[in-house]
Design an enzyme around this catalytic site. Sequence first.
Site, PDB file in Angstrom:
ATOM      1  N   PRO A 135       0.828  -1.213   0.000  1.00 18.48           N
ATOM      2  CA  PRO A 135       0.000   0.000   0.000  1.00 18.48           C
ATOM      3  C   PRO A 135       0.859   1.258   0.000  1.00 18.48           C
ATOM      4  O   PRO A 135       1.887   1.327   0.683  1.00 18.48           O
ATOM      5  CB  PRO A 135      -0.808  -0.108   1.295  1.00 18.48           C
ATOM      6  CG  PRO A 135      -0.804  -1.554   1.628  1.00 18.48           C
ATOM      7  CD  PRO A 135       0.504  -2.091   1.133  1.00 18.48           C
TER       8      PRO A 135
ATOM      9  N   GLY B 253       2.203   4.885   0.753  1.00 21.49           N
ATOM     10  CA  GLY B 253       2.194   5.867   1.822  1.00 21.49           C
ATOM     11  C   GLY B 253       1.649   5.347   3.125  1.00 21.49           C
ATOM     12  O   GLY B 253       1.235   6.131   3.989  1.00 21.49           O
ATOM     13  N   ALA B 254       1.651   4.022   3.311  1.00 24.61           N
ATOM     14  CA  ALA B 254       0.990   3.434   4.472  1.00 24.61           C
ATOM     15  C   ALA B 254       1.961   3.020   5.572  1.00 24.61           C
ATOM     16  O   ALA B 254       1.569   2.391   6.541  1.00 24.61           O
ATOM     17  CB  ALA B 254       0.173   2.219   4.031  1.00 24.61           C
ATOM     18  N   GLY B 255       3.248   3.350   5.430  1.00 22.56           N
ATOM     19  CA  GLY B 255       4.216   2.991   6.450  1.00 22.56           C
ATOM     20  C   GLY B 255       4.889   1.662   6.233  1.00 22.56           C
ATOM     21  O   GLY B 255       5.590   1.161   7.120  1.00 22.56           O
ATOM     22  N   LEU B 256       4.724   1.081   5.046  1.00 19.23           N
ATOM     23  CA  LEU B 256       5.335  -0.218   4.753  1.00 19.23           C
ATOM     24  C   LEU B 256       6.500  -0.109   3.772  1.00 19.23           C
ATOM     25  O   LEU B 256       6.943  -1.113   3.216  1.00 19.23           O
ATOM     26  CB  LEU B 256       4.281  -1.189   4.198  1.00 19.23           C
ATOM     27  CG  LEU B 256       3.120  -1.523   5.123  1.00 19.23           C
ATOM     28  CD1 LEU B 256       2.202  -2.559   4.475  1.00 19.23           C
ATOM     29  CD2 LEU B 256       3.596  -2.027   6.485  1.00 19.23           C
TER      30      LEU B 256
ATOM     31  N   ALA C 263      10.637   3.175  -0.810  1.00 18.78           N
ATOM     32  CA  ALA C 263      11.978   2.592  -0.733  1.00 18.78           C
ATOM     33  C   ALA C 263      12.078   1.353  -1.610  1.00 18.78           C
ATOM     34  O   ALA C 263      13.076   1.149  -2.311  1.00 18.78           O
ATOM     35  CB  ALA C 263      12.322   2.250   0.712  1.00 18.78           C
ATOM     36  N   ALA C 264      11.046   0.515  -1.581  1.00 18.97           N
ATOM     37  CA  ALA C 264      11.076  -0.707  -2.391  1.00 18.97           C
ATOM     38  C   ALA C 264      11.096  -0.381  -3.874  1.00 18.97           C
ATOM     39  O   ALA C 264      11.809  -1.019  -4.660  1.00 18.97           O
ATOM     40  CB  ALA C 264       9.869  -1.582  -2.046  1.00 18.97           C
TER      41      ALA C 264
ATOM     42  N   ASP D 235      14.765   2.570   5.703  1.00 16.10           N
ATOM     43  CA  ASP D 235      13.874   1.887   4.767  1.00 16.10           C
ATOM     44  C   ASP D 235      14.635   1.295   3.588  1.00 16.10           C
ATOM     45  O   ASP D 235      14.418   0.135   3.206  1.00 16.10           O
ATOM     46  CB  ASP D 235      12.815   2.859   4.243  1.00 16.10           C
ATOM     47  CG  ASP D 235      11.773   3.205   5.293  1.00 16.10           C
ATOM     48  OD1 ASP D 235      12.024   2.981   6.488  1.00 16.10           O
ATOM     49  OD2 ASP D 235      10.709   3.735   4.918  1.00 16.10           O
TER      50      ASP D 235
END
Length: 357
Positions: A112, A114-117, A121-122, A164
Amino acid sequence: MIVSSAPGKVYLFGEHAVVYGEPAVPCAIERRATVTVDARTDDHIRVEARDLSLDGFTVEYAGDTGYRPDVDVPEGLVDAAVGYVDAAVEQARDAADAPDAGFDITVESEIPLGAGLGSSAAVVVAGIDAATRELGVELAPEELADRAYRAEYDVQDGQASRADTFCSAMGGAVRVEGDDCRQIDTPNLPFVVGFDGGAGDTGELVAGVRTLREEYDFAADTVESIGDIVRTGESMLADADPDSEPTDELLSELGRLMDFDHGLLEALGVSSRTLDNMVWAAREAGAHGAKLTGAGGGGCIVALDETPETRTALRYTAECRDAFRAELDREGVRVEESGPDASARSDAEPNAEGERR
């Protein structure tokens, strides 16, 4: 053609405080962003974004990669699909000494936005890896992590940390303190993630913590206390057997620290009603601990629970749009597919939306 993927992450502890040199422990999870790169015969960049919370879109442009196409989608989506990709392209061009290289790029993500996951970065890690390989250059994971950090640093106006991007490039659990980044051993922690369907404004949230920290000594002390939580937690992980299932005692101790961490982040103003409600739903379902993950303001929480109860409780929580188990991903960036040089392909048709020649 090169296809690379990189994992997202959750923070066991340490978000926000890591910006000020305190340690953090992010952990890669088995949800990935995948970037496909084909070299072109011109210097154009064509970006096709898929699975980024909306229906996706395609833009094509050339010249200044700071350009933002005029498309009718939220600014955050454009930044993820174009801004971070642009930064990845610039790093790949620099690494391969190919300043005029052009690419067709497709971004797909299970993470998701902008959800903090760690979605951005990925995307950046996978993008740099695929683009450099397409240009005949293979970067070591540590250099890839460093270039990905510099890309995020530029896009986020100097407010990024190495956490991240290093976690996404290396995989597993990592410890980041300033420029000191290293992998750490940890058992396969039973993460459960709850997602409220929203997204926080990372820049605004980081700026808010900065203002509090500068204005109030107790806010600065709060940031330091988060660092103390991280140090306590990593000492527990250091004593655990990474090849065995985590003990109930370890999970209980880590969970208690996660609860403390969430309370401090809430005091710094980066939580939200939806995140707090999901945290409490997880705790009441029997989770060892639960906290927000990432910048906050909306997005995701992470809980520790080896049973199905927390996931079930979150799915019945009004504020939760999705809940899923997130296994620790011990593999970082990887090549999913490679094919013959695609530079001889005819260029894709121009896209009226956002095209600049």
